[in-house]
Design a protein around this motif. Sequence first.
Motif, short mmCIF file in Angstrom:
data_model
loop_
_atom_site.label_atom_id
_atom_site.label_comp_id
_atom_site.label_asym_id
_atom_site.label_seq_id
_atom_site.Cartn_x
_atom_site.Cartn_y
_atom_site.Cartn_z
N ILE A 66 21.38 127.70 40.44
CA ILE A 66 20.89 126.35 40.64
C ILE A 66 19.42 126.44 41.02
N HIS A 67 18.69 125.36 40.80
CA HIS A 67 17.26 125.41 41.12
C HIS A 67 16.79 124.07 41.65
N GLY A 68 15.63 124.06 42.25
CA GLY A 68 15.03 122.84 42.76
C GLY A 68 13.73 123.16 43.46
N ALA A 69 13.11 122.14 44.01
CA ALA A 69 11.84 122.34 44.72
C ALA A 69 12.09 123.07 46.04
N ARG A 70 11.13 123.88 46.44
CA ARG A 70 11.24 124.57 47.73
C ARG A 70 11.19 123.58 48.89
N THR A 71 10.75 122.36 48.63
CA THR A 71 10.74 121.33 49.66
C THR A 71 12.09 120.62 49.78
N ASN A 72 13.05 120.98 48.92
CA ASN A 72 14.37 120.37 48.96
C ASN A 72 15.15 120.94 50.15
N ARG A 73 15.39 120.09 51.16
CA ARG A 73 16.01 120.56 52.40
C ARG A 73 17.40 121.14 52.18
N THR A 74 18.21 120.45 51.40
CA THR A 74 19.58 120.91 51.18
C THR A 74 19.60 122.23 50.44
N LEU A 75 18.76 122.35 49.41
CA LEU A 75 18.73 123.57 48.62
C LEU A 75 18.29 124.76 49.46
N MET A 76 17.26 124.56 50.26
CA MET A 76 16.77 125.66 51.07
C MET A 76 17.75 126.02 52.18
N ALA A 77 18.48 125.04 52.68
CA ALA A 77 19.50 125.33 53.69
C ALA A 77 20.64 126.15 53.08
N ALA A 78 20.86 125.98 51.78
CA ALA A 78 21.93 126.71 51.11
C ALA A 78 21.58 128.19 50.93
N ALA A 79 20.29 128.53 50.94
CA ALA A 79 19.89 129.92 50.75
C ALA A 79 20.40 130.78 51.90
N GLY A 80 21.25 131.72 51.59
CA GLY A 80 21.82 132.60 52.60
C GLY A 80 23.03 132.03 53.31
N ALA A 81 23.45 130.83 52.93
CA ALA A 81 24.57 130.15 53.60
C ALA A 81 25.81 130.12 52.71
N GLU A 82 26.94 129.86 53.35
CA GLU A 82 28.17 129.62 52.60
C GLU A 82 28.11 128.23 51.99
N VAL A 83 28.35 128.14 50.69
CA VAL A 83 28.26 126.86 50.00
C VAL A 83 29.52 126.62 49.18
N CYS A 84 29.69 125.38 48.77
CA CYS A 84 30.75 124.99 47.85
C CYS A 84 30.08 124.25 46.70
N VAL A 85 30.29 124.74 45.49
CA VAL A 85 29.73 124.11 44.30
C VAL A 85 30.89 123.63 43.43
N THR A 86 30.80 122.37 43.00
CA THR A 86 31.85 121.80 42.15
C THR A 86 31.25 121.25 40.87
N VAL A 87 32.03 121.35 39.81
CA VAL A 87 31.67 120.82 38.49
C VAL A 87 32.90 120.10 37.96
N SER A 88 32.71 118.93 37.35
CA SER A 88 33.86 118.20 36.82
C SER A 88 33.49 117.46 35.55
N ARG A 89 34.48 117.29 34.70
CA ARG A 89 34.31 116.58 33.44
C ARG A 89 35.52 115.69 33.22
#
Length: 221
Positions: A66-89
């Motif tokens: 996944i990618h985004g701006a380094r100013t994205n708070r949620t994205l940067m908080a996810a770096a090194g953290a446990e995350v849950c990613v979901t995809v649905s159709r």
Amino acid sequence: MPHDSPAPPPSDRVRLRRKPGRGHYDRATIDAILDAVPICHVGVVIDGQPYVTPTFHWREGDHLYIHGARTNRTLMAAAGAEVCVTVSRLDGLVLARSAMHHSANFRSVMVLGRARLVDDPEAKRARLKGFIEALYPGRWETLRPITDNELKATAVLSLPLDEASAKIRADGPSDDAADYALPIWAGTLPLALKAAGPPQPDPRNLDGVEVPACLKAWEVA
């Protein structure tokens, strides 16, 4: 639709407990869903508060990116953290003879794990190329090269697909036995992602610049 999954769940965290017959744990099924849906939702806890944000994703081998701006708070908080990613159709709406049994046909994937920030500039450049090429095959080489400043301003996260599961519903309605005698229409309304419309050119395109072949493949037949 019960099935014998060709692979066991990789962990109890991703094991389906309700409707376990809809669970799929083989990578072929998981990869196909991830590759077919370009938008995911990333969940992470920040200071005790859960946040979920939508973003583009792409898969390369055994990793989801996944990618985004380094100013994205949620994205940067996810770096090194446990995350849950979901995809649905969403594949269809299922109409039953009672409100309780209305449902939907769908394909979904959930991935759990620790996200890692891709720091190496060349590795990051390669991953971003993979992102563009996943959506628009052949386009990367036609673009103005990405600059070092653009690279620094962009964060790319890598998530291993070690803990992932898919859930699929592909059935018609399932009513109470007594309700089948009721004069109420039941069935399924199939849904599909619509084909793209004709590309809309930027008014500032130079004369003679043609629509790239990678977009022509998306046009309405």
